[in-house]
Each structure stands twice: as structure tokens, then as C-alpha cells.
Design a protein around this motif. Structure first.
Motif, PDB file in Angstrom:
ATOM      1  N   THR A 301      21.073  81.363  -9.152  1.00 57.34           N
ATOM      2  CA  THR A 301      20.133  81.101  -9.884  1.00 57.34           C
ATOM      3  C   THR A 301      19.559  79.509  -9.923  1.00 57.34           C
ATOM      4  OG1 THR A 301      21.670  80.408 -11.495  1.00 57.34           O
ATOM      5  CG2 THR A 301      21.119  82.634 -11.622  1.00 57.34           C
ATOM      6  N   GLY A 302      20.378  78.836  -9.018  1.00 60.36           N
ATOM      7  CA  GLY A 302      20.000  77.174  -8.970  1.00 60.36           C
ATOM      8  C   GLY A 302      18.964  77.131  -7.865  1.00 60.36           C
ATOM      9  N   LYS A 303      18.508  76.021  -7.927  1.00 59.20           N
ATOM     10  CA  LYS A 303      17.238  75.502  -6.851  1.00 59.20           C
ATOM     11  C   LYS A 303      17.935  74.817  -5.747  1.00 59.20           C
ATOM     12  CE  LYS A 303      13.592  75.990 -10.000  1.00 59.20           C
ATOM     13  NZ  LYS A 303      12.211  75.237 -10.516  1.00 59.20           N
ATOM     14  N   ARG A 304      19.249  74.190  -5.747  1.00 56.08           N
ATOM     15  CA  ARG A 304      19.670  73.014  -4.807  1.00 56.08           C
ATOM     16  C   ARG A 304      19.910  73.843  -3.563  1.00 56.08           C
ATOM     17  NH1 ARG A 304      21.557  68.360  -7.132  1.00 56.08           N
ATOM     18  NH2 ARG A 304      23.394  68.438  -5.585  1.00 56.08           N
ATOM     19  N   ILE A 305      19.309  73.597  -2.456  1.00 57.83           N
ATOM     20  CA  ILE A 305      19.251  74.009  -0.982  1.00 57.83           C
ATOM     21  C   ILE A 305      19.659  73.178  -0.131  1.00 57.83           C
ATOM     22  CG2 ILE A 305      18.162  75.415   0.663  1.00 57.83           C
ATOM     23  CD1 ILE A 305      18.107  76.654  -2.185  1.00 57.83           C
ATOM     24  N   GLY A 306      20.819  73.352   0.424  1.00 54.50           N
ATOM     25  CA  GLY A 306      21.614  72.403   1.407  1.00 54.50           C
ATOM     26  C   GLY A 306      21.062  73.054   2.965  1.00 54.50           C
ATOM     27  N   ILE A 307      20.261  72.067   3.806  1.00 53.60           N
ATOM     28  CA  ILE A 307      20.089  72.747   5.195  1.00 53.60           C
ATOM     29  C   ILE A 307      20.695  72.180   6.161  1.00 53.60           C
ATOM     30  CG2 ILE A 307      18.001  72.533   6.665  1.00 53.60           C
ATOM     31  CD1 ILE A 307      16.311  72.242   4.199  1.00 53.60           C
ATOM     32  N   VAL A 308      21.543  73.069   6.965  1.00 53.46           N
ATOM     33  CA  VAL A 308      22.284  72.773   8.127  1.00 53.46           C
ATOM     34  C   VAL A 308      21.308  73.138   9.514  1.00 53.46           C
ATOM     35  CG1 VAL A 308      24.383  72.978   9.350  1.00 53.46           C
ATOM     36  CG2 VAL A 308      24.364  72.866   6.782  1.00 53.46           C
ATOM     37  N   THR A 309      20.960  72.220  10.279  1.00 50.25           N
ATOM     38  CA  THR A 309      20.382  72.544  11.583  1.00 50.25           C
ATOM     39  C   THR A 309      20.495  71.881  12.627  1.00 50.25           C
ATOM     40  OG1 THR A 309      17.870  72.511  12.345  1.00 50.25           O
ATOM     41  CG2 THR A 309      18.479  70.735  10.854  1.00 50.25           C
ATOM     42  N   GLN A 310      20.348  72.793  13.911  1.00 49.50           N
ATOM     43  CA  GLN A 310      20.723  72.298  15.125  1.00 49.50           C
ATOM     44  C   GLN A 310      19.580  71.761  15.861  1.00 49.50           C
ATOM     45  OE1 GLN A 310      23.482  74.971  17.208  1.00 49.50           O
ATOM     46  NE2 GLN A 310      23.429  76.474  15.844  1.00 49.50           N
ATOM     47  N   GLY A 311      18.511  71.361  15.132  1.00 49.90           N
ATOM     48  CA  GLY A 311      17.399  70.925  15.581  1.00 49.90           C
ATOM     49  C   GLY A 311      16.450  70.098  14.384  1.00 49.90           C
ATOM     50  N   GLY A 312      16.032  69.179  14.678  1.00 51.83           N
ATOM     51  CA  GLY A 312      15.647  68.327  13.602  1.00 51.83           C
ATOM     52  C   GLY A 312      14.144  68.879  13.106  1.00 51.83           C
ATOM     53  N   ILE A 369      28.916  73.336   6.322  1.00 47.84           N
ATOM     54  CA  ILE A 369      28.221  74.303   5.235  1.00 47.84           C
ATOM     55  C   ILE A 369      29.503  74.363   4.048  1.00 47.84           C
ATOM     56  CG2 ILE A 369      28.228  77.109   4.712  1.00 47.84           C
ATOM     57  CD1 ILE A 369      27.358  77.323   7.397  1.00 47.84           C
ATOM     58  N   GLU A 370      30.913  74.192   4.636  1.00 47.20           N
ATOM     59  CA  GLU A 370      31.738  74.135   3.302  1.00 47.20           C
ATOM     60  C   GLU A 370      31.852  72.938   2.769  1.00 47.20           C
ATOM     61  OE1 GLU A 370      36.720  74.180   3.236  1.00 47.20           O
ATOM     62  OE2 GLU A 370      35.740  74.885   4.979  1.00 47.20           O
ATOM     63  N   ALA A 371      31.662  72.055   3.275  1.00 44.23           N
ATOM     64  CA  ALA A 371      31.419  70.447   2.431  1.00 44.23           C
ATOM     65  C   ALA A 371      30.125  70.705   1.468  1.00 44.23           C
ATOM     66  CB  ALA A 371      31.285  69.409   3.508  1.00 44.23           C
ATOM     67  N   LEU A 372      29.291  71.050   1.821  1.00 37.56           N
ATOM     68  CA  LEU A 372      28.062  71.305   1.184  1.00 37.56           C
ATOM     69  C   LEU A 372      28.115  72.185  -0.197  1.00 37.56           C
ATOM     70  CD1 LEU A 372      24.875  71.192   3.317  1.00 37.56           C
ATOM     71  CD2 LEU A 372      25.717  69.304   1.985  1.00 37.56           C
ATOM     72  N   LEU A 373      28.994  73.362  -0.090  1.00 37.57           N
ATOM     73  CA  LEU A 373      29.301  74.332  -0.940  1.00 37.57           C
ATOM     74  C   LEU A 373      30.436  73.911  -1.778  1.00 37.57           C
ATOM     75  CD1 LEU A 373      28.582  77.689   0.989  1.00 37.57           C
ATOM     76  CD2 LEU A 373      27.163  76.674  -0.753  1.00 37.57           C
ATOM     77  N   GLU A 374      31.537  73.140  -1.178  1.00 37.73           N
ATOM     78  CA  GLU A 374      32.638  72.675  -1.935  1.00 37.73           C
ATOM     79  C   GLU A 374      32.330  71.664  -2.721  1.00 37.73           C
ATOM     80  OE1 GLU A 374      35.974  74.382  -2.972  1.00 37.73           O
ATOM     81  OE2 GLU A 374      36.077  74.759  -0.969  1.00 37.73           O
ATOM     82  N   HIS A 375      31.798  70.851  -2.265  1.00 39.64           N
ATOM     83  CA  HIS A 375      31.687  69.535  -2.826  1.00 39.64           C
ATOM     84  C   HIS A 375      30.373  69.010  -3.237  1.00 39.64           C
ATOM     85  CE1 HIS A 375      36.029  69.119  -2.117  1.00 39.64           C
ATOM     86  NE2 HIS A 375      36.006  69.208  -0.759  1.00 39.64           N
ATOM     87  N   GLY A 376      29.333  69.630  -2.371  1.00 42.59           N
ATOM     88  CA  GLY A 376      28.042  69.047  -2.587  1.00 42.59           C
ATOM     89  C   GLY A 376      27.068  69.665  -3.792  1.00 42.59           C
ATOM     90  N   ASN A 377      27.863  70.743  -4.254  1.00 40.82           N
ATOM     91  CA  ASN A 377      27.227  71.270  -5.506  1.00 40.82           C
ATOM     92  C   ASN A 377      25.881  72.197  -5.177  1.00 40.82           C
ATOM     93  OD1 ASN A 377      27.300  72.196  -8.117  1.00 40.82           O
ATOM     94  ND2 ASN A 377      25.806  70.431  -8.898  1.00 40.82           N
ATOM     95  N   HIS A 431      33.556  84.440   0.600  1.00 37.69           N
ATOM     96  CA  HIS A 431      34.275  83.385   0.020  1.00 37.69           C
ATOM     97  C   HIS A 431      33.887  82.590  -1.105  1.00 37.69           C
ATOM     98  CE1 HIS A 431      37.679  80.695  -0.615  1.00 37.69           C
ATOM     99  NE2 HIS A 431      37.011  79.476  -0.323  1.00 37.69           N
ATOM    100  N   PHE A 432      32.645  81.862  -0.883  1.00 32.72           N
ATOM    101  CA  PHE A 432      32.185  81.112  -1.811  1.00 32.72           C
ATOM    102  C   PHE A 432      31.096  81.756  -2.819  1.00 32.72           C
ATOM    103  CE2 PHE A 432      32.831  78.061   1.465  1.00 32.72           C
ATOM    104  CZ  PHE A 432      33.502  77.056   1.022  1.00 32.72           C
ATOM    105  N   LYS A 433      30.691  83.102  -2.261  1.00 36.26           N
ATOM    106  CA  LYS A 433      29.957  83.998  -3.170  1.00 36.26           C
ATOM    107  C   LYS A 433      28.653  83.073  -3.399  1.00 36.26           C
ATOM    108  CE  LYS A 433      33.371  86.556  -5.486  1.00 36.26           C
ATOM    109  NZ  LYS A 433      34.484  86.379  -4.372  1.00 36.26           N
TER     110      LYS A 433
END
Length: 491
Positions: A301-312, A369-377, A431-433
């Protein structure tokens, strides 16, 4: 006779009478019957034509009276003038539902409308549920495939229902879903909706345990208030994705001549859909994108998107797209930065999007990914730039210049490494659902099927996207739906 019994006859028939069977390959009486047999229906199929004979070794009955009983469903492909009489024969045979493929009714003018009204009166008098007329047909995946439709492609069984006021739009939706390994539960081309209307199908699908997502193509509504009330109720349980036809003046006129439906004001329709929490799609491809995301990713339901990319570049345009769509790409807090500093190379971006620039180890991707989901909210992760490792390795193996015996080991390591990454991402989703949406460039979609990483994700129930535009559009629509549904449920 109640509707429940009639819907069962329509979608779960034990036997089918096909009225208008033909051995002429250019006629629908040949092709739809072929699709019905080929589709794998396990009940009785009884071709009917007054001329009798055989249909490739199968008996053609000269009348319904000679067909073994009971018969639940009739598929009718006879000239329009014969349809009312055929409906009376169906009633005498105890048939509870009929699909009238024949065209030439209300969509053609007053004379056709009068014939349609006569057919409807017979259906109402005799208690037959009627699909159409002027329909492409019906497909039902469960419990036994009923492929009484014009489309010849084998339809994959799954959890998406399609109700379309256009036969070819229903076909196009199905093709797009099939191509992405998204299966269909029920497919209805509603045609002129003389009897059963889009609201009736929604009511049935509301309680159909085989249907998880509903896709609609709508040109016009005959019962606007009922549609709104029904859709509001259904959307609390299952997502409804809708593509609207006839949004402009010319399209609205074409809709009237197509199915006899009045398209009405799109502004009013848009407001109605918003009130009912219907997901509006702008294109056929968006319908497939949103359906695939809803089926393959956890609710969010939240809007906070973490982006992980292999190209800028992809990270930049994805951030722009998120902002334009009303999503947030929040900065990374110091805790996450310090955590990633310990595991990423010194040149990493230290911001959201996280630009890994061609990471040397797959753990860099999964750890980010884990850092963003676990601690980055973060509420969801957009994972960009997959597929290049496998494509590069396959080019090594295909090269006439490089010795295969030299390149086999490094190529296999790269291919296996990317497959391992995909499996780890799937585990992280579970795991993180929380959603982790893979965006894989077209080069990977075009690889041969064996070892294709897109197909590998499909087999794990996770849909990949071929561009940031597709992915962000689907994320925004899904997030809006879940947010509204949660808010309504909490009232």
C-alpha cells in the motif's frame, strides 16, 4: 431456475450441443466446433445439423431431439432467422444456457433489434441464460476446458477472468496473457448482452474461487448504477482491471455500431471507476502488465520505491517515471549507506537509485535489496538491468571466432550466476513479503526458450517487465488499488 444453476451450465457443463455444425472449413460452425474438441473438453459434445452425416468420424445429429440427455449448454451458430426457433428447441431439450455466436441483431438496426427481442423473450420464458448474440464465444478452464470460442490458440489455465464486449479485444487480451504464462479461468465475449450483461458476469466471478483477477473491456454500460454497486463490492475481494473503448467521439460511434452499446461520457465513467476502485488501463499491454504484477507480487500500500540498477540511465528514467506516477523515490538514510559501504565498491552511488554499475558479485545486488527492505523502510523494489550477463555469455558460445571449449566454463558460470540471482530474488520476495519487480531488457526476452531467464521467472510465478515504463505503470496502478482497498476495509 436460479442463476447459480445456469452459470454452472454455462461455465461447468457436463455436455454440450453444438447447433450449426459444419464441415465447411470457412464457417464458424466448423472452426468453433474444432476448437471445442481440440480444447480437451471431457464431457459429451453433440454436433447438430438437419442434414446429418458425420463430422470427421463423429455423428452429426439431425435435431436436438435425438441428442442424448441431459445437455447443459448449447452453442448456436445458425442463420439469425433460425435462432428463435432453435432457442425453443433448446428449452424443450432441458438446456439451461446458450451461447449465440450468430450476428445480425440489435447491432444492425431496428429489424435486427426486433429479432433479438424475440430471442430474449423466449430465453426469459423458458429460463435459459443467454450469452450474446454476436459473440466470439466462451472459454472456461475449470473443471474441464470448454473452448467454444473463435480463437484457435490453446488457452492456458490460470487465475485471470476476461469479460469483453468485443470478441477480438478479448482474444488480444488472452494472447498477451498467454504469452507471459498468465493463465485464464473464464473468458466471455458478452456480445450484444441481450440477456446476461457485464454486471451478471461480475456477480458470478465475485464468488468464483478459480478467479483471482478480473479484466474487462467495456464500450458502454446498460445498467450503470448496478455496474457501480457490483464493481465496488467485487473490488473489495478481487482486483478489476478495465480497458475502456469509445472514449472519443468517433470511437463512441463505432461502439454503437459494434455491439449496440452507448459509450456515454468518459469523464463520468472515469469518476465511476475511481469510486469503485477499478484499475483503469490505457492499453492492452497495460492490462497484461497489471494483471501479471497483481498475481506475482505481494500486496503493498505504500509509495516508497527503492531502485537497484546495474546501469545508471535506467535508474534515472525510472526515478522520473515514479515521480510522474505519484510514487516516491526517497533518499537512503545513513544507516543503510554505512551498511552498503561495507559491501559495495567505493564508486557506488550512495543514493536512491542505487547504481551498482556492473557489479562483480550477485551478492551485491541481493545485499542491496535486503538493506533497502530491512532497514530502508521501502515498500517495493524496482530491480533493473538483468539479462545482460546471460546474453553476453550466449554470444561467446555462439561466436565463430572464440573456441567453444575455451569459453564454455566462463559462459556457464555467468549463466548459472544469473539464474542463481533470480532464485535468490524469488526467495527474497517470499521472505520479506514485499514486491521486488524485475526489469529485464528486451535482449533476454528474445533469447531461445531453453534457459531463458524470463521463462525461468515465469515458472517461479514472478512476472518480469521489459522496460521501466511498463514496470512503473503497473506498480502505480497496483499500489493505488491496494491502498484504496485497505482504506475501505478499515472503515
Amino acid at each position: 431456475m436460479n442463476r447459480t444453476s445456469q452459470y454452472q451450465a454455462l461455465f461447468e457443463p457436463r455436455s454440450i450441443a453444438f447447433i450449426g455444425a459444419s464441415t465447411t472449413v470457412t464457417k464458424w460452425g466448423f472452426n468453433i466446433l474444432h476448437h471445442l474438441y481440440k480444447g480437451g473438453f471431457r464431457g459429451g459434445i453433440y454436433p447438430v445439423n438437419p442434414q446429418g452425416g458425420t463430422w470427421f468420424g463423429r455423428e452429426i445429429y439431425t435435431s436436438l431431439a435425438g441428442v442424448p440427455r441431459p445437455v447443459d449448454l448449447a452453442v448456436i451458430v445458425v442463420p439469425k432467422e433460425l435462432v428463435p426457433g432453435t432457442m425453443r428447441e433448446c428449452a424443450a431439450a432441458g438446456i439451461r444456457a446458450a451461447v449465440v455466436v450468430t450476428a445480425g441483431f440489435s447491432e444492425t438496426g431496428p429489424e435486427g433489434a426486433a429479432l433479438e427481442q424475440e430471442m430474449l423473450s423466449i430465453a426469459r420464458e423458458t429460463g435459459i441464460s443467454l450469452v450474446g448474440p454476436n459473440t466470439m464465444g466462451v472459454f472456461s478452464a475449470y473443471p474441464s476446458p470448454v473452448q467454444s470460442v473463435m480463437m484457435s490458440t490453446k488457452i492456458k489455465q490460470g487465475g485471470v477472468a476476461i469479460v469483453s464486449q468485443s470478441g477480438n479485444l478479448g482474444t488480444s487480451m488472452t494472447y498477451r496473457l498467454n504469452r507471459r504464462e498468465i493463465g485464464i479461468s473464464r473468458l466471455v465475449s458478452s456480445g450484444n448482452e441481450a440477456d446476461l450483461k457485464i454486471e451478471d458476469y461480475l456477480e458470478y466471478l465475485e464468488t468464483d474461487d478459480k478467479t483471482l483477477v478480473i479484466c474487462l473491456y467495456v464500450e458502454g454500460l446498460r445498467q450503470g448504477r448496478r455496474f457501480l454497486e457490483t464493481a465496488r463490492r467485487v473490488a473489495l475481494k478481487k482486483p478489476i482491471i478495465l480497458l475502456k473503448g469509445g472514449t472519443g467521439t468517433i470511437g463512441a460511434g463505432a461502439a454503437m455500431s459494434h455491439t449496440g452499446a452507448l459509450a456515454g461520457s468518459f469523464a463520468v465513467f472515469h469518476a465511476m471507476c475511481s469510486q469503485a476502485n477499478i484499475i483503469l488501463a490505457d492499453t492492452l499491454d497495460e492490462v497484461a502488465d497489471v494483471a501479471g504484477l497483481l498475481l506475482s507480487q505481494p500486496e503493498f500500500t505504500g509509495k516508497r520505491i527503492g531502485i537497484v540498477t546495474q546501469g545508471g540511465g535506467w535508474g534515472v528514467i525510472s526515478a522520473d517515471l515514479c515521480e510522474k506516477a505519484g510514487l516516491e523515490v526517497p533518499p537512503i538514510d545513513e544507516l543503510v549507506v554505512s551498511e552498503l559501504d561495507a559491501i559495495l565498491p567505493p564508486f557506488w552511488s550512495r543514493r536512491n537509485p542505487i547504481d551498482l554499475v556492473a557489479p562483480g558479485k550477485i551478492s551485491m545486488i541481493t545485499d542491496s535489496i535486503e538493506a533497502l527492505l530491512e532497514h530502508g523502510n521501502m515498500d517495493a523494489i524496482l530491480l533493473l538491468g538483468l539479462g545482460y550477463m546471460t546474453a553476453r555469455a550466449r554470444r561467446w558460445l555462439d561466436s565463430p571466432i572464440l573456441p567453444r571449449e575455451v569459453m564454455e566454463q566462463p559462459a556457464r558460470k555467468m549463466i548459472d550466476g544469473e539464474m542463481e540471482l533470480l532464485d535468490l530474488v524469488v526467495k527474497q520476495i517470499r521472505h520479506f513479503k514485499k514486491p521486488i519487480i524485475p526489469v529485464i531488457d528486451l535482449v533476454a526476452f528474445d533469447e531461445p526458450a531453453a534457459g531463458n531467464i524470463v521463462r525461468h521467472l515465469d515458472s517461479e510465478g514472478v512476472m518480469a517487465f521489459s522496460s521501466p515504463e511498463q514496470a512503473v505503470g503497473a506498480i502505480a496502478r497496483a499500489q493505488g488499488y491496494f491502498r484504496k482497498r485497505r482504506a475501505r476495509a478499515d472503515r
